[in-house]
Design a protein around this motif. Structure first.
Motif, short mmCIF file in Angstrom:
data_model
loop_
_atom_site.label_atom_id
_atom_site.label_comp_id
_atom_site.label_asym_id
_atom_site.label_seq_id
_atom_site.Cartn_x
_atom_site.Cartn_y
_atom_site.Cartn_z
N LEU A 222 0.84 -1.20 0.00
CA LEU A 222 0.00 0.00 0.00
C LEU A 222 0.87 1.25 0.00
CD1 LEU A 222 -2.80 1.32 0.17
CD2 LEU A 222 -2.66 1.10 2.66
N ALA A 223 1.94 1.24 0.78
CA ALA A 223 2.83 2.39 0.85
C ALA A 223 3.42 2.72 -0.52
CB ALA A 223 3.96 2.13 1.85
N GLU A 224 3.80 1.69 -1.26
CA GLU A 224 4.37 1.90 -2.59
C GLU A 224 3.36 2.59 -3.51
OE1 GLU A 224 6.49 -0.74 -6.17
OE2 GLU A 224 5.72 -1.74 -4.38
N ARG A 225 2.13 2.13 -3.45
CA ARG A 225 1.09 2.73 -4.30
C ARG A 225 0.80 4.17 -3.89
NH1 ARG A 225 -4.72 -0.02 -5.96
NH2 ARG A 225 -5.55 1.80 -7.07
N LEU A 226 0.72 4.42 -2.59
CA LEU A 226 0.43 5.77 -2.11
C LEU A 226 1.56 6.74 -2.46
CD1 LEU A 226 -1.11 4.97 1.39
CD2 LEU A 226 -2.34 5.87 -0.60
N ARG A 227 2.80 6.29 -2.32
CA ARG A 227 3.93 7.16 -2.67
C ARG A 227 3.92 7.50 -4.15
NH1 ARG A 227 7.31 3.48 0.97
NH2 ARG A 227 7.37 4.59 2.96
N ALA A 228 3.55 6.53 -4.96
CA ALA A 228 3.49 6.77 -6.41
C ALA A 228 2.44 7.82 -6.75
CB ALA A 228 3.19 5.47 -7.15
N GLU A 229 1.45 7.97 -5.88
CA GLU A 229 0.39 8.96 -6.08
C GLU A 229 0.72 10.31 -5.44
OE1 GLU A 229 -3.25 5.66 -6.09
OE2 GLU A 229 -2.97 6.97 -4.36
N GLY A 230 1.89 10.40 -4.81
CA GLY A 230 2.32 11.68 -4.24
C GLY A 230 2.10 11.86 -2.76
N HIS A 231 1.70 10.79 -2.07
CA HIS A 231 1.50 10.88 -0.63
C HIS A 231 2.81 10.73 0.13
CE1 HIS A 231 -2.94 10.39 -0.92
NE2 HIS A 231 -2.64 9.66 -1.98
N ARG A 232 2.89 11.37 1.28
CA ARG A 232 3.99 11.13 2.20
C ARG A 232 3.59 9.97 3.10
NH1 ARG A 232 5.40 16.04 5.55
NH2 ARG A 232 3.18 16.49 5.41
N VAL A 233 4.38 8.92 3.12
CA VAL A 233 4.01 7.69 3.82
C VAL A 233 5.18 7.20 4.66
CG1 VAL A 233 3.13 5.33 3.56
CG2 VAL A 233 2.55 7.06 1.85
N GLU A 234 4.86 6.73 5.85
CA GLU A 234 5.84 6.03 6.69
C GLU A 234 5.23 4.72 7.16
OE1 GLU A 234 8.94 6.58 7.33
OE2 GLU A 234 9.10 8.59 6.45
N VAL A 235 6.04 3.67 7.13
CA VAL A 235 5.62 2.37 7.66
C VAL A 235 6.35 2.16 8.98
CG1 VAL A 235 5.56 -0.12 7.29
CG2 VAL A 235 5.21 1.44 5.35
N LEU A 236 5.59 2.04 10.06
CA LEU A 236 6.17 1.78 11.38
C LEU A 236 6.03 0.29 11.67
CD1 LEU A 236 4.88 4.83 13.49
CD2 LEU A 236 7.03 4.59 12.22
N ASP A 237 7.00 -0.47 11.25
CA ASP A 237 6.96 -1.92 11.40
C ASP A 237 7.23 -2.31 12.85
OD1 ASP A 237 7.03 -4.71 10.25
OD2 ASP A 237 9.03 -4.60 11.11
N GLY A 238 6.40 -3.20 13.37
CA GLY A 238 6.51 -3.61 14.76
C GLY A 238 7.86 -4.20 15.12
N ASP A 239 8.43 -5.01 14.24
CA ASP A 239 9.73 -5.63 14.51
C ASP A 239 10.85 -4.59 14.54
OD1 ASP A 239 8.63 -8.17 14.68
OD2 ASP A 239 8.91 -8.58 12.55
N GLU A 240 10.80 -3.62 13.63
CA GLU A 240 11.82 -2.58 13.61
C GLU A 240 11.74 -1.71 14.86
OE1 GLU A 240 11.47 -0.36 10.00
OE2 GLU A 240 12.26 -1.98 8.75
N ILE A 241 10.51 -1.38 15.27
CA ILE A 241 10.33 -0.57 16.48
C ILE A 241 10.88 -1.32 17.69
CG2 ILE A 241 8.64 0.47 18.03
CD1 ILE A 241 8.83 2.02 15.47
N ARG A 242 10.63 -2.62 17.75
CA ARG A 242 11.15 -3.45 18.84
C ARG A 242 12.67 -3.37 18.91
NH1 ARG A 242 8.88 -6.08 23.23
NH2 ARG A 242 6.68 -6.42 22.83
N ALA A 243 13.31 -3.32 17.76
CA ALA A 243 14.78 -3.33 17.71
C ALA A 243 15.39 -1.99 18.10
CB ALA A 243 15.24 -3.73 16.32
N PHE A 244 14.62 -0.91 17.98
CA PHE A 244 15.18 0.42 18.23
C PHE A 244 14.44 1.15 19.35
CE2 PHE A 244 16.34 -0.69 13.88
CZ PHE A 244 17.70 -0.47 13.92
N LEU A 245 13.23 1.64 19.07
CA LEU A 245 12.51 2.45 20.04
C LEU A 245 12.15 1.68 21.31
CD1 LEU A 245 11.19 5.26 20.48
CD2 LEU A 245 9.11 4.33 19.47
N SER A 246 11.85 0.40 21.16
CA SER A 246 11.42 -0.40 22.31
C SER A 246 12.42 -1.47 22.70
CB SER A 246 10.04 -1.04 22.03
OG SER A 246 9.05 -0.04 21.95
#
Length: 198
Positions: free
Chosen positions: A44-68
């Motif tokens: 979904l992020a790829e499609r939205l970016r192609a349409e000009g949206h600013r998008v961030e994906v906050l993946d649970g595993d990545e957050i676990r490795a850094f923020l949490s």
């Protein structure tokens, strides 16, 4: 399905009447491990970016490795992890970013706390239940967690020997069984379009 209400204020109303590319929101994809949450979010992020949206994906595993980093998997630690992600998501969404959060968030009270925080700030929050049956998740087992749990190597696997509280009233319940990723991502895109976000 009952519509969830947001706090009404001028800033929130202005955000809702902005052009789709300028509108921020948090789309929280909850579901079991290996339900397809991150795969859908990335598509979904790829499609939205192609349409000009600013998008961030906050993946649970990545957050676990850094923020949490350092948090465990007790109910309290899971709650802390989810509300931290929710805080970051709301900050980004309030500045016009589409935030896709593919995060299990197994407990309803933690998801409700994130929704409440968004509502208090007039920021849109949409809960999407990626409703993949546990049997299919175990078959996919992209991280090998179900196999490890079955072998007795780990315990506390969400939806197997640890609770997963299914959302009672999400904005969207997405059935993924028997569907390609592109089909489910397209349904999500239609859902956002109907909300004036895509």
């Amino acid at each position: 399905m009952t519509a969830h209400t947001q706090a009404a204020d001028p800033a929130a109303e202005a955000a809702r009447t902005a052009a789709p590319c300028e509108r921020g929101a948090t789309v929280w994809l909850t579901g079991l491990p290996s339900a397809g949450k991150t795969t859908l979010a990335l598509a979904l992020a790829e499609r939205l970016r192609a349409e000009g949206h600013r998008v961030e994906v906050l993946d649970g595993d990545e957050i676990r490795a850094f923020l949490s980093k350092g948090l465990g998997f007790s109910r309290e630690d899971r709650h802390t992890n989810v509300t931290r992600i929710g805080f970051v998501a709301e900050k980004l969404a309030s500045h016009g970013v589409k935030v896709l959060a593919p995060v299990i968030a197994p407990f309803a009270d933690a998801r409700a706390a994130v929704r409440e925080h968004h509502g208090a700030n007039g920021t849109e929050f949409l809960e999407v239940h990626v409703a993949t049956p546990v049997e299919l998740c175990a078959e996919r087992d992209v991280k090998g967690l179900y196999a490890k749990q079955a072998a007795g190597e780990i315990s506390g696997l969400t939806g197997v020997d640890d609770p997963y509280e299914v959302p009672r009233d999400p904005e969207l319940r997405l059935q993924t069984q028997g569907r390609e990723v592109a089909e489910s991502a397209a349904e999500l895109h239609v859902f956002l379009t109907e909300r004036g976000l895509a």
